[in-house]
Design an enzyme around this catalytic site. Sequence first.
Site, PDB file in Angstrom:
ATOM      1  N   ASP A  37       0.840  -1.194   0.000  1.00  0.00           N
ATOM      2  CA  ASP A  37       0.000   0.000   0.000  1.00  0.00           C
ATOM      3  C   ASP A  37       0.879   1.249   0.000  1.00  0.00           C
ATOM      4  O   ASP A  37       1.417   1.651   1.025  1.00  0.00           O
ATOM      5  CB  ASP A  37      -0.932   0.016   1.212  1.00  0.00           C
ATOM      6  N   TYR A  42       3.817   9.593   0.298  1.00  0.00           N
ATOM      7  CA  TYR A  42       4.705   8.999   1.307  1.00  0.00           C
ATOM      8  C   TYR A  42       6.176   9.277   0.994  1.00  0.00           C
ATOM      9  O   TYR A  42       7.040   9.040   1.840  1.00  0.00           O
ATOM     10  CB  TYR A  42       4.479   7.478   1.429  1.00  0.00           C
ATOM     11  N   LYS A  71      -1.771   6.110  -4.537  1.00  0.00           N
ATOM     12  CA  LYS A  71      -2.821   7.122  -4.300  1.00  0.00           C
ATOM     13  C   LYS A  71      -2.500   8.452  -4.987  1.00  0.00           C
ATOM     14  O   LYS A  71      -1.342   8.877  -4.999  1.00  0.00           O
ATOM     15  CB  LYS A  71      -2.983   7.357  -2.786  1.00  0.00           C
ATOM     16  N   HIS A 104      -6.539  10.049  -2.616  1.00  0.00           N
ATOM     17  CA  HIS A 104      -5.985   9.969  -1.262  1.00  0.00           C
ATOM     18  C   HIS A 104      -6.862  10.679  -0.219  1.00  0.00           C
ATOM     19  O   HIS A 104      -7.067  10.187   0.881  1.00  0.00           O
ATOM     20  CB  HIS A 104      -4.566  10.552  -1.255  1.00  0.00           C
TER      21      HIS A 104
END
Length: 319
Positions: A37, A42, A71, A104
């Site tokens: 994921d 990130y 995302k 997201h």
Amino acid sequence: MATTTMPQVGLGLWKIAKQDCAQTVYDAIKAGYRHLDSACDYGNEIEVGQGIAKAIADGLCSREDLWITSKLWNTYHAPEHVQLALEKTLKDLGVEYLDLYLIHFPIAQAYVPIEERYPPEWFFDPEAENPSMKLAQVPLHKTWAAMEELVDNSLVKNIGICNYNSALMHDLMTYARIKPYALQIESHPYNTQERLIAMAKAYDVEVTAFSPLGALSYLELDMAGADESVLTQPAVVAAAERLGKTPAQVVLRWNVQRGCSIIPKSTKLERLKENIAIFDFALNDEEMTAISALNLDKRFNDPGHFCQAAFNTLHPIYD
Ligand code: A2P
């Protein structure tokens, strides 16, 4: 074996530092994880891609064996940006398609040009940071239509949503040509989200729980108090003792047993193995009920903590 539905346990990649990321992804795949994921936000997709590439090169798996989620970040909601953002993610991950691409947050944002930022004297709090972001005027249905085109163009197999509340999900279902495959939300025994999950199930949308271990990662970020760990709750500890499992396994099992998928993060090999070894035991009805009763509707990933600062918005996005 090719993975065509989302495996119930995935490795959550949020907060994994760049320097640990490729090794953690490799270790996870070696330990049996087939679901990763990821997200542009990130900041570690290049390193995730390195871990995937090494695992494939070493013959641990093929690309088709993996379920890779990423995302769309808030600043790429404009329809003309959606495919560009996806292409960047594909390049960074070193893959040709995603299994699942999620919006997201239901928040479209844009950078505020320096010359348009508010003068500091406008702030009540002289220490406040001058916001560099503002809300962008992009309706979610336009972003969704652009996400649907990614499926049409075979760049992603499925699309879905994160951090949507029930009203937004219901609204989406009224106009979606391609239905969301999954809804990803914060959920753990302190935040059971029963109504939202029931709605997703009624719409045949999979639910993925992020932060399934509760407050743990937020302790590190000072977003939760040390006494808030769900792993020391008597209901959890009692079930762990009966079953000869760890409290973490009990909490994760509770979520998969009620039909959610989970994406716990760990950079430690032993914990990676522990977190996926939850399919050879079951909680009984009393244990399920006792753990569900820990619910406080407590959200750690809370607008009160970061939405105003990070998103420059106070608008409530959660139920
Ligand atoms: P670490 O990476 O050092 O293992 P969440 O997914 O709820 O945000 O939880 C992630 C946090 O929980 C991280 O701090 C992670 O630390 C820790 N963690 C992951 N697996 C376990 C486990 N099996 N037992 C205890 N802590 C864990």
